[in-house]
Design a protein around this motif. Structure first.
Motif, PDB file in Angstrom:
ATOM      1  N   LYS B 124       1.297  -1.256   0.236  1.00  0.00           N
ATOM      2  CA  LYS B 124      -0.041   0.270   0.217  1.00  0.00           C
ATOM      3  C   LYS B 124       0.912   1.266   0.217  1.00  0.00           C
ATOM      4  CE  LYS B 124      -3.526   2.596   2.875  1.00  0.00           C
ATOM      5  NZ  LYS B 124      -3.386   3.264   2.072  1.00  0.00           N
ATOM      6  N   VAL B 125       1.568   1.206   0.815  1.00  0.00           N
ATOM      7  CA  VAL B 125       2.936   2.540   1.348  1.00  0.00           C
ATOM      8  C   VAL B 125       3.387   2.278   0.034  1.00  0.00           C
ATOM      9  CG1 VAL B 125       4.444   3.695   2.855  1.00  0.00           C
ATOM     10  CG2 VAL B 125       1.852   2.568   3.578  1.00  0.00           C
ATOM     11  N   PHE B 126       4.195   2.023  -0.755  1.00  0.00           N
ATOM     12  CA  PHE B 126       5.404   2.131  -1.449  1.00  0.00           C
ATOM     13  C   PHE B 126       4.916   1.851  -3.406  1.00  0.00           C
ATOM     14  CE2 PHE B 126       7.777   1.210   1.578  1.00  0.00           C
ATOM     15  CZ  PHE B 126       8.618   2.449   1.630  1.00  0.00           C
ATOM     16  N   SER B 127       3.424   1.601  -3.161  1.00  0.00           N
ATOM     17  CA  SER B 127       3.311   1.591  -4.937  1.00  0.00           C
ATOM     18  C   SER B 127       2.528   3.034  -5.002  1.00  0.00           C
ATOM     19  CB  SER B 127       1.474   0.321  -4.920  1.00  0.00           C
ATOM     20  OG  SER B 127       0.231   1.336  -3.650  1.00  0.00           O
ATOM     21  N   LEU B 128       2.526   3.284  -3.639  1.00  0.00           N
ATOM     22  CA  LEU B 128       2.191   5.053  -4.371  1.00  0.00           C
ATOM     23  C   LEU B 128       3.249   5.421  -4.958  1.00  0.00           C
ATOM     24  CD1 LEU B 128       0.353   6.468  -0.988  1.00  0.00           C
ATOM     25  CD2 LEU B 128      -0.032   6.081  -3.897  1.00  0.00           C
ATOM     26  N   MET B 129       4.523   5.441  -4.692  1.00  0.00           N
ATOM     27  CA  MET B 129       6.118   5.251  -4.820  1.00  0.00           C
ATOM     28  C   MET B 129       6.073   5.095  -6.521  1.00  0.00           C
ATOM     29  SD  MET B 129       9.422   5.676  -2.884  1.00  0.00           S
ATOM     30  CE  MET B 129       8.830   5.932  -0.798  1.00  0.00           C
ATOM     31  N   MET B 130       5.429   3.604  -6.517  1.00  0.00           N
ATOM     32  CA  MET B 130       5.891   3.363  -7.415  1.00  0.00           C
ATOM     33  C   MET B 130       4.952   3.659  -8.754  1.00  0.00           C
ATOM     34  SD  MET B 130       6.463  -0.806  -7.089  1.00  0.00           S
ATOM     35  CE  MET B 130       7.657  -1.026  -5.756  1.00  0.00           C
ATOM     36  N   MET B 131       3.591   3.944  -8.046  1.00  0.00           N
ATOM     37  CA  MET B 131       3.144   4.641  -9.472  1.00  0.00           C
ATOM     38  C   MET B 131       3.157   6.263  -9.901  1.00  0.00           C
ATOM     39  SD  MET B 131      -0.756   4.028  -7.362  1.00  0.00           S
ATOM     40  CE  MET B 131      -2.024   5.242  -8.920  1.00  0.00           C
ATOM     41  N   ARG B 132       3.777   6.803  -8.763  1.00  0.00           N
ATOM     42  CA  ARG B 132       4.023   8.377  -9.476  1.00  0.00           C
ATOM     43  C   ARG B 132       5.214   8.198 -10.915  1.00  0.00           C
ATOM     44  NH1 ARG B 132       2.892   9.636  -4.434  1.00  0.00           N
ATOM     45  NH2 ARG B 132       5.147   9.120  -3.453  1.00  0.00           N
ATOM     46  N   GLN B 133       6.064   6.896  -9.940  1.00  0.00           N
ATOM     47  CA  GLN B 133       7.714   6.497 -11.129  1.00  0.00           C
ATOM     48  C   GLN B 133       7.373   5.848 -12.517  1.00  0.00           C
ATOM     49  OE1 GLN B 133       9.930   4.575  -6.948  1.00  0.00           O
ATOM     50  NE2 GLN B 133       9.805   3.507  -9.311  1.00  0.00           N
ATOM     51  N   ARG B 134       5.500   5.334 -12.441  1.00  0.00           N
ATOM     52  CA  ARG B 134       5.449   4.400 -13.326  1.00  0.00           C
ATOM     53  C   ARG B 134       6.496   3.268 -14.161  1.00  0.00           C
ATOM     54  NH1 ARG B 134       1.371   7.762 -12.590  1.00  0.00           N
ATOM     55  NH2 ARG B 134      -0.009   8.348 -14.172  1.00  0.00           N
ATOM     56  N   SER B 135       6.356   2.636 -12.743  1.00  0.00           N
ATOM     57  CA  SER B 135       7.543   1.313 -12.427  1.00  0.00           C
ATOM     58  C   SER B 135       7.015   0.354 -11.328  1.00  0.00           C
ATOM     59  CB  SER B 135       8.498   1.511 -13.228  1.00  0.00           C
ATOM     60  OG  SER B 135       9.286   1.796 -12.428  1.00  0.00           O
ATOM     61  N   GLY B 136       7.814  -0.459 -10.719  1.00  0.00           N
ATOM     62  CA  GLY B 136       7.824  -1.355 -10.352  1.00  0.00           C
ATOM     63  C   GLY B 136       7.786  -2.170 -10.380  1.00  0.00           C
ATOM     64  N   SER B 137       8.190  -3.493  -9.466  1.00  0.00           N
ATOM     65  CA  SER B 137       8.157  -4.927  -9.347  1.00  0.00           C
ATOM     66  C   SER B 137       8.255  -4.968  -7.940  1.00  0.00           C
ATOM     67  CB  SER B 137       9.149  -5.371 -10.077  1.00  0.00           C
ATOM     68  OG  SER B 137       9.143  -6.600  -9.569  1.00  0.00           O
TER      69      SER B 137
END
Lengths: 78, 248
Positions: B124-137
């Motif tokens: 929940k917390v770190f997907s917000l960061m990844m959403m802004r980055q437009r990438s993540g695993s």
């Protein structure tokens, strides 16, 4: 002090890269402003920060247009 | 070119076992490695030293992954110092094995909170960061017992099955933001967690494994490496069993 509409327009413009003049009370987030469900959820969180309130999911579901948001905020911040 | 060059990875519960092995392999492949564990001790300190010796940036946060409040504090500290997280490995977990009739409400709740609620908190917390980055695993540590069940592990297997459902839902929710979410289901891996089992149980498991050997933390870490890297750019919502064929 800016109007609620002006503050809402600024938040939306920052998030969706739409120019503020193109954001009217009638603008539909999905149809007119190109947002998807995640964008709308993110916008609601940004409105919560901007206006220092909590917007419940039940209220979020009714927010289809910018006007819906402005009217909700007018009531909530009275 | 290293597989994780220019990536920042965050691993929960990494002081020992599979998490530690993932941290070291990620660092060897060029990632900056941030990790958490419930307390600061000589193991967390030695991992921090080993990571830095590999020439990457590293940081340790003592935090209880089952606490949303502490997760938010970790996120704030990482945002300030590192600014982004490219790979999140939800690895923290415990066992409280016993037969259902002997399982206390506390045995149940503690395992669900530490194994499953922790995944909710960090994602929940770190997907917000990844959403802004437009990438993540996002990589969630499940288990083959979350797929097949195991006598004496009703709490643990329920938490791991929960992680699998969570992983698939998040893959659907966040796919449009180029965020991938996958689970690894390890089988019998030699760690402190499995050393608690009786010799008899261990011998039985080993006999059942088609590859005829127990897994090593490094075996699981290599699967995590694949899921963290761009090698798996088109893979999301999957459960990858790393079990020597045990679940077949």
């Amino acid at each position: 002090m800016d109007t609620i509409l002006a503050r809402v327009q600024r938040v939306i413009a920052g998030k969706l890269s739409v120019v503020e003049e193109n954001i009217t009370m009638e603008s539909d987030f999905v149809k007119d402003l190109g947002a998807d469900s995640l964008d709308v959820a993110e916008l609601v969180m940004l409105f919560e920060n901007e206006f220092s309130i909590e917007i419940p999911d039940s209220a979020m579901e009714g927010m289809k247009t910018v006007g819906d948001v402005v009217r909700y905020l007018e009531n909530a911040t009275k | 070119m290293k597989l994780l060059a220019n990536k920042i990875a965050l691993i929960t519960g990494a002081s020992q076992g599979i998490g530690r092995s993932i941290a070291l392999q990620f660092a060897e492949q060029g990632a900056d490695v941030l990790f958490t564990d419930i307390r600061a001790d000589e193991r967390s300190q030695s991992l921090l030293d080993e990571l830095k010796a590999l020439g990457v940036r590293a940081a340790f946060y003592a935090a209880d992954a089952s606490s949303l409040e502490q997760t938010e504090e970790v996120s704030k500290a990482i945002a300030e110092e590192f600014g982004r997280v490219d790979v999140l490995v939800n690895n923290a977990g415990i066992t409280r094995d016993t037969l259902l009739m002997r399982m206390s409400a506390e045995d149940w709740e503690k395992v669900i909170r530490l194994n499953l609620t922790s995944v909710f908190n960090y994602t929940k917390v770190f997907s917000l960061m990844m959403m802004r980055q437009r990438s993540g695993s996002i990589i969630n540590m499940a288990s083959i017992v979350g797929l097949n069940g195991n006598a004496g592990q009703a709490n643990y297997s329920a938490s791991k099955a929960g992680i699998i459902g969570f992983t698939k839902s998040i893959a659907k929710e966040l796919g449009s933001r180029n965020i991938r979410s996958n689970a690894i289901a390890p089988g019998f891996i030699e760690t402190a967690m499995t050393r608690q089992l009786s010799d008899e149980v261990i011998a039985h498991w080993k006999q059942e494994i088609p590859l005829r050997r127990p897994g090593l933390p490094e075996d699981v870490a290599r699967v995590a490496l694949f899921l963290a890297s761009d090698l798996s750019a088109y893979v999301t919502g999957q459960v990858l069993c790393c079990d020597g064929g045990l679940s077949l």
